[in-house]
Each structure stands twice: as structure tokens, then as C-alpha cells.
Design a protein around this motif. Structure first.
Motif, PDB file in Angstrom:
ATOM      1  N   UNK A  87      20.061 -38.369  64.643  1.00 57.41           N
ATOM      2  CA  UNK A  87      18.965 -38.525  63.674  1.00 57.41           C
ATOM      3  C   UNK A  87      19.090 -39.793  62.841  1.00 57.41           C
ATOM      4  N   UNK A  88      20.325 -40.120  62.407  1.00 60.73           N
ATOM      5  CA  UNK A  88      20.507 -41.334  61.611  1.00 60.73           C
ATOM      6  C   UNK A  88      20.105 -42.588  62.361  1.00 60.73           C
ATOM      7  N   UNK A  89      20.381 -42.599  63.669  1.00 60.33           N
ATOM      8  CA  UNK A  89      20.000 -43.749  64.482  1.00 60.33           C
ATOM      9  C   UNK A  89      18.477 -43.855  64.617  1.00 60.33           C
ATOM     10  N   UNK A  90      17.806 -42.715  64.698  1.00 57.47           N
ATOM     11  CA  UNK A  90      16.340 -42.722  64.768  1.00 57.47           C
ATOM     12  C   UNK A  90      15.742 -43.246  63.465  1.00 57.47           C
ATOM     13  N   UNK A  91      16.355 -42.845  62.344  1.00 54.66           N
ATOM     14  CA  UNK A  91      15.878 -43.355  61.056  1.00 54.66           C
ATOM     15  C   UNK A  91      16.109 -44.858  60.952  1.00 54.66           C
ATOM     16  N   UNK A  92      17.232 -45.338  61.467  1.00 54.88           N
ATOM     17  CA  UNK A  92      17.503 -46.779  61.442  1.00 54.88           C
ATOM     18  C   UNK A  92      16.480 -47.539  62.276  1.00 54.88           C
ATOM     19  N   UNK A  93      16.141 -47.003  63.454  1.00 57.69           N
ATOM     20  CA  UNK A  93      15.134 -47.668  64.292  1.00 57.69           C
ATOM     21  C   UNK A  93      13.782 -47.702  63.599  1.00 57.69           C
ATOM     22  N   UNK A  94      13.440 -46.616  62.888  1.00 60.93           N
ATOM     23  CA  UNK A  94      12.175 -46.592  62.150  1.00 60.93           C
ATOM     24  C   UNK A  94      12.163 -47.678  61.075  1.00 60.93           C
ATOM     25  N   UNK A  95      13.294 -47.867  60.406  1.00 57.72           N
ATOM     26  CA  UNK A  95      13.383 -48.932  59.389  1.00 57.72           C
ATOM     27  C   UNK A  95      13.289 -50.313  60.018  1.00 57.72           C
ATOM     28  N   UNK A  96      13.982 -50.497  61.125  1.00 57.91           N
ATOM     29  CA  UNK A  96      13.994 -51.816  61.757  1.00 57.91           C
ATOM     30  C   UNK A  96      12.628 -52.182  62.323  1.00 57.91           C
ATOM     31  N   UNK A  97      11.875 -51.179  62.810  1.00 59.82           N
ATOM     32  CA  UNK A  97      10.523 -51.480  63.311  1.00 59.82           C
ATOM     33  C   UNK A  97       9.633 -52.032  62.192  1.00 59.82           C
ATOM     34  N   UNK A  98       9.873 -51.565  60.984  1.00 61.60           N
ATOM     35  CA  UNK A  98       9.091 -52.032  59.837  1.00 61.60           C
ATOM     36  C   UNK A  98       9.707 -53.266  59.182  1.00 61.60           C
ATOM     37  N   UNK A  99      10.850 -53.734  59.728  1.00 61.85           N
ATOM     38  CA  UNK A  99      11.544 -54.915  59.226  1.00 61.85           C
ATOM     39  C   UNK A  99      11.896 -54.770  57.747  1.00 61.85           C
ATOM     40  N   UNK A 100      12.408 -53.607  57.416  1.00 57.92           N
ATOM     41  CA  UNK A 100      12.809 -53.330  56.040  1.00 57.92           C
ATOM     42  C   UNK A 100      14.324 -53.458  55.904  1.00 57.92           C
ATOM     43  N   UNK A 151      14.609 -50.419  50.893  1.00 64.56           N
ATOM     44  CA  UNK A 151      14.609 -48.959  50.841  1.00 64.56           C
ATOM     45  C   UNK A 151      15.065 -48.478  49.480  1.00 64.56           C
ATOM     46  N   UNK A 152      16.070 -49.132  48.925  1.00 66.08           N
ATOM     47  CA  UNK A 152      16.550 -48.740  47.606  1.00 66.08           C
ATOM     48  C   UNK A 152      15.453 -48.898  46.561  1.00 66.08           C
ATOM     49  N   UNK A 153      14.754 -50.016  46.592  1.00 68.68           N
ATOM     50  CA  UNK A 153      13.703 -50.262  45.609  1.00 68.68           C
ATOM     51  C   UNK A 153      12.525 -49.304  45.796  1.00 68.68           C
ATOM     52  N   UNK A 154      12.132 -49.056  47.059  1.00 69.23           N
ATOM     53  CA  UNK A 154      11.006 -48.150  47.311  1.00 69.23           C
ATOM     54  C   UNK A 154      11.348 -46.720  46.888  1.00 69.23           C
ATOM     55  N   UNK A 155      12.570 -46.279  47.197  1.00 69.56           N
ATOM     56  CA  UNK A 155      12.960 -44.920  46.828  1.00 69.56           C
ATOM     57  C   UNK A 155      13.073 -44.775  45.311  1.00 69.56           C
TER      58      UNK A 155
END
Length: 258
Positions: free
Chosen positions: A4-17, A22-26
């Protein structure tokens, strides 16, 4: 299989974040809700992605909001299927009377026999477990609770008044195949007396049973106005199991016959 953590990382990388994004948005989400639990620090995000650290429900919510991911879908990545909640709950009975407060999405579906109407005459009592061969999707949510591996199910025909009013016509019953031995005592009233589901040469029947001198006497409820039946046993009838659950419609029913 991807974690699951790897899937979340891919989701972040697709958005180039970046981690800092992520820290600021959260932090903004935490400020909106007035709850710092929604905030995801840099080291925490790294642990979630790379070490398999389980995020809290608040941090998981923030990640779904930032990445535009469906929350229920991400829960499935972690092995939690919300669609099974009602079924799991039904298998865990509580002693106290209580409401069921589940919400289901419109159009929620479960597997059920697609050829139900073609294979079963609803006027006659039927052994559903024998008819279930091909499956399709129908919007019947609570049928997720069916345990077809350990229990069997039957439909009491709309013309079957034999156990009325305890088991009205049209009832859906659950059968425990491990309880096939006909009990001779252990009850104090008709509601405690075991009801059995059996197969005979002309079909199926449920009722109170007595095993006497090689004969099985199937006793209907006295209010049903149905005559008892006697079968050579074993030979002419087979006890499939004891009825352990009943689903029925409530309300006034007119005792009529076709």
C-alpha cells in the motif's frame, strides 16, 4: 505484490508532489478541521511509503484528499473491504436487541443466482443450495452474510402452509446440516422445539419430526390445517438439517390456498 505504501508513493509521484508539498497540504487540512492528527510530517510520510508504516485514519484521509483517491479503494489496499462490513457483523450476534446502522451506496451489489426465477418454482418449498450453480449481480446488500460453505438455505414455497404461523409461506430459512439427528426432548414449548428440513420423493418439507420404529413422522403446526406425513426412515426421506434461522415478512397474512 505492490505494498500500500508503494501505491501511495506512485500516486504522489504521478502528481509530481514533493514531501514538502504533502506536509503543507496536510497542514491546511488539519487547520480546516481544527485537528492536528490530519497533518503528515516529512519523516512520517517517508515511513508510510518506504517502511510500510500504517497511517492513522486521519493521515490516510489527508492522503486521499491530496491525491484525489477514493477512501474505500485505499482501504482495500490495506485489506479492509467496506462492502463486507454488514456480512461480518451478521456473523457476530449480540445478546441485546439493537439497530443496524449501516449505510450502503445506491446500487450496491452482491452475488446471487442470476437464473433464480428460471430454476425455482416459488410456489414450492425449494432447497436453494442445490440450485446455486451460476451467479450474477443483484442489488441485495445483506445477502453478503450468507455462509454457503458452512450453512445451507431454503425457500419455503408460497403454497407451503405446513408450519404456519411459525414459518409462514415465502420465508427464507437457514439450515444447519450438522444437526441431522432428530431430537426427542429438550424443549418446553412449540417455539423451542427443533424444526427440520427434509427431502422426500416428491420434494421438500420442513416441520417437527419424530423418529419411531423406522418411520419418520413429520408433524405440521396445528394452525396450518395440513395433515402429518409418515415416511419410512431411512429410505423414503432424508433429514438435511435443522432450521436455525428464519427471514420472513411481518404483517397480517391471509391464510389462503391456491
Amino acid at each position: 505484490m505492490e505494498e500500500p505504501g508503494q501505491k501511495l508513493r506512485r500516486a504522489r509521484e504521478r502528481l509530481r508532489l514533493r514531501y514538502r508539498d504533502i506536509e503543507e497540504a496536510s497542514q491546511r487540512i488539519a487547520d480546516l478541521h481544527g485537528n492536528d492528527e490530519f497533518m503528515i510530517g516529512l519523516s512520517r510520510l517517508a515511513d508510510i511509503e518506504n517502511k510500510g508504516t500504517l497511517p492513522s485514519i486521519y493521515r490516510l484521509y489527508s492522503l486521499c484528499a491530496i491525491y484525489r483517491l477514493d477512501f474505500a479503494r485505499v482501504l482495500r489496499w490495506y485489506g479492509i473491504e467496506l462492502g463486507e462490513l454488514a456480512g461480518d457483523s451478521a456473523r457476530l450476534p449480540l445478546d441485546q436487541t439493537h439497530p443496524i446502522d449501516f449505510e450502503f451506496a445506491e446500487g450496491a451489489q452482491v452475488l446471487f443466482p442470476a437464473e433464480f426465477d428460471e430454476e425455482i418454482d416459488l410456489r414450492q418449498t425449494s432447497y436453494l443450495s442445490r440450485h446455486i450453480h451460476r451467479w450474477g449481480n443483484l442489488p441485495v446488500v445483506l445477502l453478503n452474510a450468507l455462509d454457503l460453505r458452512r450453512q445451507r438455505y431454503a425457500f419455503v414455497g408460497t403454497d407451503d402452509w405446513s408450519m404456519y404461523p411459525i414459518v409462514p409461506p415465502g420465508s427464507f430459512i437457514q439450515i444447519d446440516e450438522t444437526r441431522r439427528r432428530v431430537a426427542t426432548d429438550g424443549w418446553s414449548n412449540e417455539f423451542e422445539r427443533p424444526i427440520y428440513f427434509l427431502e422426500h420423493r416428491h420434494g421438500y418439507r420442513c416441520g417437527w419430526c419424530s423418529d419411531r420404529d423406522g418411520h419418520l413422522i413429520v408433524q405440521p403446526h396445528s394452525a396450518s390445517r395440513v395433515a402429518p406425513e409418515i415416511f419410512r426412515y431411512p429410505g423414503e426421506a432424508d433429514v438435511i438439517g435443522q432450521v436455525v434461522g428464519i427471514a420472513m415478512r411481518l404483517g397480517k397474512q391471509r391464510h389462503t390456498r391456491s
